[in-house]
Scaffold this motif. Structure first.
Motif, PDB file in Angstrom:
ATOM      1  N   LEU A 112      46.119  61.841 -34.981  1.00  6.66           N
ATOM      2  CA  LEU A 112      46.612  63.059 -35.624  1.00  6.66           C
ATOM      3  C   LEU A 112      48.106  62.980 -35.924  1.00  6.66           C
ATOM      4  O   LEU A 112      48.563  63.472 -36.955  1.00  6.66           O
ATOM      5  N   HIS A 113      48.836  62.327 -35.050  1.00  2.10           N
ATOM      6  CA  HIS A 113      50.268  62.182 -35.321  1.00  2.10           C
ATOM      7  C   HIS A 113      50.491  61.344 -36.573  1.00  2.10           C
ATOM      8  O   HIS A 113      51.374  61.654 -37.381  1.00  2.10           O
ATOM      9  N   ALA A 114      49.686  60.311 -36.744  1.00  3.68           N
ATOM     10  CA  ALA A 114      49.816  59.483 -37.951  1.00  3.68           C
ATOM     11  C   ALA A 114      49.561  60.350 -39.182  1.00  3.68           C
ATOM     12  O   ALA A 114      50.269  60.265 -40.191  1.00  3.68           O
ATOM     13  N   GLU A 122      57.453  70.108 -45.075  1.00  5.41           N
ATOM     14  CA  GLU A 122      58.218  70.163 -43.829  1.00  5.41           C
ATOM     15  C   GLU A 122      57.575  71.079 -42.797  1.00  5.41           C
ATOM     16  O   GLU A 122      57.543  70.792 -41.606  1.00  5.41           O
ATOM     17  N   TYR A 123      57.022  72.208 -43.280  1.00  2.00           N
ATOM     18  CA  TYR A 123      56.426  73.157 -42.342  1.00  2.00           C
ATOM     19  C   TYR A 123      55.258  72.494 -41.595  1.00  2.00           C
ATOM     20  O   TYR A 123      55.143  72.570 -40.378  1.00  2.00           O
ATOM     21  N   LEU A 124      54.435  71.790 -42.378  1.00  2.00           N
ATOM     22  CA  LEU A 124      53.277  71.140 -41.747  1.00  2.00           C
ATOM     23  C   LEU A 124      53.722  70.035 -40.801  1.00  2.00           C
ATOM     24  O   LEU A 124      53.185  69.871 -39.715  1.00  2.00           O
ATOM     25  N   LYS A 125      54.738  69.295 -41.251  1.00  3.41           N
ATOM     26  CA  LYS A 125      55.271  68.214 -40.400  1.00  3.41           C
ATOM     27  C   LYS A 125      55.699  68.753 -39.034  1.00  3.41           C
ATOM     28  O   LYS A 125      55.439  68.162 -37.993  1.00  3.41           O
ATOM     29  N   GLU A 126      56.350  69.912 -39.093  1.00  6.78           N
ATOM     30  CA  GLU A 126      56.854  70.481 -37.842  1.00  6.78           C
ATOM     31  C   GLU A 126      55.752  70.882 -36.883  1.00  6.78           C
ATOM     32  O   GLU A 126      55.966  71.055 -35.686  1.00  6.78           O
ATOM     33  N   ARG A 127      54.556  71.050 -37.418  1.00  2.00           N
ATOM     34  CA  ARG A 127      53.454  71.464 -36.535  1.00  2.00           C
ATOM     35  C   ARG A 127      53.065  70.351 -35.549  1.00  2.00           C
ATOM     36  O   ARG A 127      52.264  70.562 -34.669  1.00  2.00           O
ATOM     37  N   SER A 128      53.635  69.170 -35.712  1.00  2.00           N
ATOM     38  CA  SER A 128      53.252  68.113 -34.780  1.00  2.00           C
ATOM     39  C   SER A 128      53.720  68.455 -33.358  1.00  2.00           C
ATOM     40  O   SER A 128      53.135  68.009 -32.388  1.00  2.00           O
TER      41      SER A 128
END
Ligand code: PEP
Ligand code: MG
Length: 579
Positions: A112-114, A122-128
């Motif tokens: 999932l991190h990949a 950016e918003y989705l990226k931050e959800r990691s």
């Protein structure tokens, strides 16, 4: 497959590998029998359900307390929890690969991190970070369940394969079940290696990616003498290792027979051999190997087992004194970092040079006061010595002594029994202290040279970083010159000086130290018989001359070659008993 590292605790272990990965909680990688997979999937689903209940409870509490808007943050986490890419994929990995739920979750996390890394939004990226939060929660629920393995409850005799082990993990570890330790990181002076040596458990450090490469449950041979980890060895290779192990065990037994003989050199110099210990249970090992006291008790390991109040510390120090009687017990005052105190402070950008030990006195005065009270009270019952670590020089030592004196005054005012005269020593592990022993001598009752740190600071080589392990050279001419100067200054001032770093337990290096004037060497208890053999076979006057000549050479390699040639007879005694 053979992985190469540095042998940091000698001996050979043959057994099943237990691989541990550290997330927020340690994760073991286990191979399950096929009929256990459905039970494991159920365990996973129970942990997911428990996580959901917890998140819903957090969400409703937040809505009550700060309004529904903020509570929506947790909707993202709840959605992730139910997402087929997380829950169903993890269950699928358990079923297909027959691995435990924790390990399946770890793989899902990587996948999932990949995926998240590939997002451009950016918003989705931050959800990691939400993803980590959710996965961490499920993991905690899994590990919190009574049926998973934990450090305190290992499944059987195992070779533990880990990235590293923190002091608190080492404290928790079920040592009786560990027959060998393989570490991705670390080096000889790394604390986990020291612990393994003191318990006589073979260990190899600096294997880099053993945790990624050793399959769960694989049969491995760990050779702590040569620094190798052989995975799934062939039958002839295995037979060879078993024969080698038997030979080492025979030699060990014959060395132990020297337990009651004194360590005196051929030319009549008496050197006291003491034990380093991290846990109270090790006093028994120290006695078994003929230690004449405890030269360094690394008290901070006690904290890994939960906080200890004054009374419990007092009892523990008294027990140590009882076990070692009539010999001395040297307790080092907390040598901690900011992350070890409560509330934990941020870790330093450069922990080896940041706030640690007494530099944290202002932040955690009670922790130090409690320990010193317990020590002063215990000292009324036997030869206890207090040792302050990590001091730069006379001003630091004065501050330490003043705090100790104030603590003793408090005890006296309260009418508590305590020792009036306690020997106060100082670790010589920061170069500035080693260079100014003459000025320090009037203020300290004894000195103990901590070569582990002294070398790291003199050569600017991180003792815990395997990438620079080859640069960590105890026989470097600069190290020898600083040691020689320190012994000379202490000798001129009539102050006893011993060594409690790992150099003391190495045959050649112990001769160097005793040659330069050390009359007390403190080491892992299991190293004592061998060092005793070497010293008994040595002429220390000759060793001294050899060291003073060798020191003028320009590299550690030349110095070592010169000394090995000069001192070969005494060194051969280290191998006595080998058949
Ligand atoms: C040393 O620094 O040499 C020492 C004995 O202490 P530690 O290994 O605990 O830092
Ligand atoms: Mg140190």
């Amino acid at each position: 497959m053979e992985l190469l590292g540095n042998g940091v605790s000698p001996g050979i272990a043959v057994g099943q590998a237990l691989v541990m990965e550290r997330e927020r909680v340690p994760v073991f990688r286990l191979l399950l029998p096929p009929d256990a997979t459905e039970r494991e999937v159920q365990r996973l689903l129970r942990a997911v359900a428990a996580s959901r209940r917890q998140l819903e409870a957090i969400k409703s509490r937040l809505s009550r307390e700060v309004g529904a808007l903020h509570a929506y943050i947790f909707d993202a986490q709840l959605l992730m929890l139910e997402d087929p890419l997380l829950r169903d994929r993890a269950a699928q990995i358990v079923r297909q690969e027959h691995v435990n739920a924790e390990w399946a979750l770890r793989q899902v996390s990587e996948q999932l991190h990949a995926l998240f890394d590939g997002f451009t939004d950016e918003y989705l990226k931050e959800r990691s970070s939400d993803l980590d939060d959710v996965l961490g929660r499920v993991l905690l629920n899994l590990v919190g369940a009574a049926d998973g393995p934990s450090l305190a409850r290992l499944p059987g005799p195992v070779v533990l394969v880990a990235h590293d082990l923190t002091p608190s993990e080492a404290a928790e570890l079920d040592w009786a079940k560990v027959i060998g330790i393989a570490l991705d990181g670390g080096s000889r002076t790394y604390h986990t290696a020291i612990l393994a040596r003191s318990r006589g458990i073979p260990a190899v450090a600096g294997l880099r990616d053993a945790t990624g490469r050793v399959p769960p449950g694989a049969l491995v041979v760990l050779d702590g003498t040569q620094g190798r980890l052989v995975v799934e060895p062939s039958e002839p290779v295995l037979a060879g290792f078993r024969a080698l192990r038997e030979r080492e065990q025979r030699r060990e037994l014959s060395l132990q027979a020297t337990r009651t003989e004194p360590a005196a050199s051929r030319d009549g110099v008496r050197v006291r051999l003491l034990a380093n210990a991290e846990f109270a249970e090790e006093a028994a090992t120290a006695v078994q190997y003929g230690a004449e006291g405890i030269g360094l008790f690394r008290s901070e390991y006690l904290l890994g087992r939960g906080s200890l109040d004054e009374e419990r510390q007092y009892e523990l120090y008294c027990r140590l004194l009882d076990q070692m009687a009539p010999h001395p017990v040297t307790v080092r005052v907390w040598d901690l970092g900011p992350e070890d105190i409560v509330p934990a402070g941020p870790s330093s950008p450069n922990p080896a040079l940041g706030p640690r030990a007494l530099r944290l006195l202002g932040r955690a005065p009670d922790a130090f006061r409690t320990q010193l009270r317990a020590l002063l009270r215990a000292a009324a019952h036997g030869p206890l010595r207090v040792l302050f670590p990590f001091l730069r020089g006379a001003s630091d030592l004065r501050e330490a002594r003043a705090f100790l004196a104030a603590t003793a005054r408090d005890l006296a005012l309260e009418g508590h029994g305590h020792a009036v005269e306690v020997p106060v020593g100082m670790m010589v592990e920061i170069p500035s202290a080693a260079l100014t022993l003459a000025q320090l001598a009037p203020e300290a009752d004894f000195f103990s040279v901590g070569t582990n740190d002294l070398i790291q600071y003199l050569l600017a080589v991180d003792r815990a970083d395997p990438r620079v392990a080859a640069l960590y050279e105890p026989l470097d001419p600069a190290v020898l010159s600083v040691l020689a100067g320190a012994f000379e200054q202490a000798g001129a001032a009539g102050r006893p000086v011993g060594v409690c770093g790992e150099m003391a337990g190495d045959p050649l290096q112990s001769l160097v130290l005793a040659g330069l004037g050390a009359r007390e060497l403190s080491m892992s208890p299991t190293a004592i018989p061998r060092i005793k053999q070497v010293l008994r076979a040595a002429d220390l006057g000759h060793a001294r001359e050899a060291v003073l000549r060798a020191m003028r050479l320009s590299s550690a390699a030349e110095i070592e070659a010169h000394l090995r040639a000069e001192l070969h007879e005494a060194l051969a005694a280290a191998d006595a008993g080998e058949s």
